[in-house]
Design a protein around this motif. Structure first.
Motif, PDB file in Angstrom:
ATOM      1  N   ARG A 183      24.140 -10.668  -9.623  1.00 39.01           N
ATOM      2  CA  ARG A 183      22.616 -10.829  -9.127  1.00 39.01           C
ATOM      3  C   ARG A 183      22.342  -8.739  -8.946  1.00 39.01           C
ATOM      4  O   ARG A 183      23.304  -8.346  -8.957  1.00 39.01           O
TER       5      ARG A 183
ATOM      6  N   ARG B 206      22.498  -6.405  -4.358  1.00 34.42           N
ATOM      7  CA  ARG B 206      22.696  -6.871  -4.200  1.00 34.42           C
ATOM      8  C   ARG B 206      24.147  -8.335  -4.058  1.00 34.42           C
ATOM      9  O   ARG B 206      24.583  -8.164  -5.105  1.00 34.42           O
TER      10      ARG B 206
ATOM     11  N   ASP C 267      24.798 -11.391  -1.971  1.00 40.07           N
ATOM     12  CA  ASP C 267      24.164 -12.818  -1.526  1.00 40.07           C
ATOM     13  C   ASP C 267      24.895 -13.657  -2.292  1.00 40.07           C
ATOM     14  O   ASP C 267      26.032 -13.794  -2.785  1.00 40.07           O
TER      15      ASP C 267
ATOM     16  N   ALA D  23      25.078 -17.856  -2.908  1.00 43.40           N
ATOM     17  CA  ALA D  23      24.278 -18.208  -3.310  1.00 43.40           C
ATOM     18  C   ALA D  23      24.738 -19.648  -2.628  1.00 43.40           C
ATOM     19  O   ALA D  23      26.194 -19.855  -2.895  1.00 43.40           O
TER      20      ALA D  23
ATOM     21  N   VAL E  47      16.453 -15.791   4.753  1.00 40.68           N
ATOM     22  CA  VAL E  47      17.168 -16.342   3.208  1.00 40.68           C
ATOM     23  C   VAL E  47      15.964 -16.375   2.093  1.00 40.68           C
ATOM     24  O   VAL E  47      14.703 -16.484   2.356  1.00 40.68           O
TER      25      VAL E  47
ATOM     26  N   TRP F 293      19.633 -17.978  -1.280  1.00 40.37           N
ATOM     27  CA  TRP F 293      20.504 -17.377  -1.584  1.00 40.37           C
ATOM     28  C   TRP F 293      20.525 -16.718   0.572  1.00 40.37           C
ATOM     29  O   TRP F 293      19.117 -16.271   1.067  1.00 40.37           O
ATOM     30  N   CYS F 294      21.598 -15.928   1.137  1.00 40.94           N
ATOM     31  CA  CYS F 294      20.853 -14.961   2.178  1.00 40.94           C
ATOM     32  C   CYS F 294      22.266 -13.869   2.211  1.00 40.94           C
ATOM     33  O   CYS F 294      23.310 -14.059   1.526  1.00 40.94           O
ATOM     34  N   ASP F 295      22.368 -13.110   3.112  1.00 43.45           N
ATOM     35  CA  ASP F 295      23.528 -12.079   3.140  1.00 43.45           C
ATOM     36  C   ASP F 295      25.086 -12.608   3.464  1.00 43.45           C
ATOM     37  O   ASP F 295      25.295 -13.535   3.554  1.00 43.45           O
TER      38      ASP F 295
ATOM     39  N   GLY G 180      26.752 -16.144   5.063  1.00 41.69           N
ATOM     40  CA  GLY G 180      27.534 -17.816   3.835  1.00 41.69           C
ATOM     41  C   GLY G 180      27.442 -18.393   4.548  1.00 41.69           C
ATOM     42  O   GLY G 180      27.458 -19.141   4.632  1.00 41.69           O
TER      43      GLY G 180
END
Length: 172
Positions: free
Chosen positions: A16, A95, A97, A99, A137, A153-155, A159
């Motif tokens: 990413r 990134r 993230d 997922a 998200v 996706w998020c921080d 997660g």
């Protein structure tokens, strides 16, 4: 994993990257990468990629883009090099993230329990930035060989919590 239920799994391992700035779209075109026409939309990363490709680019705002690419991630590598070299007006967005991929016949029901966005009403190739059980998200609905799935996706610090809560909803 499919059938009458929803399923949740980790997607294929992908790289990413993000880029933003007044010349970000120009830089993407220079590398022959797709540029979605408007904010909150996504496209396959290259003209040769299909709609069900894992290689995608999302336009998050007028001048900000999110990219996910598999394999050797040559598009991301080239973009990283150009932004590292100081491409004027285009800046890297790192990134990291977490997922997850949500799908199955009950996926919309699960989403309705954790988010206030009506995903069924979204146009094709929409990208949504929202909150899911209090976690920021990015969600990309996409047709796959298993039907409609939602790439989320998020921080990374949130997660495990997000995945745990989604798993509870999936297993109800």
């Amino acid at each position: 994993m499919s059938g009458t239920n929803a399923w949740l799994r980790a997607p294929k391992p992908l790289r990413r990257f993000g880029v933003k700035g007044p010349r970000a779209a120009e830089l993407l075109r220079q590398l022959e990468l797709a540029v979605p026409d408007s904010p909150n939309r996504w496209s396959p990363l290259r003209e040769s990629d299909q709609d069900d490709s894992w290689n995608v680019i999302g336009r998050l705002g007028s001048t900000e883009f999110f990219i996910e690419e598999g394999g050797d991630a040559s598009g991301i590598a080239a973009l990283e090099n150009l932004t590292r070299e100081g491409a004027s007006g285009a800046y890297p967005v790192l990134r990291e993230d977490v997922a997850v991929l949500l799908g199955g016949p009950r996926a919309l029901e699960v989403l309705a329990q954790v988010c206030n966005v009506n995903f069924a009403a979204l146009p094709s190739r929409a990208v949504v930035m929202t909150l899911m059980i209090g976690v920021a998200v990015l969600v990309l609905p996409q047709e796959t060989d298993e039907g409609l799935a939602y790439r989320i996706w998020c921080d990374p610090s949130f997660g495990p919590y997000l995945q745990s809560e989604l798993e509870k909803m999936v297993n109800q």
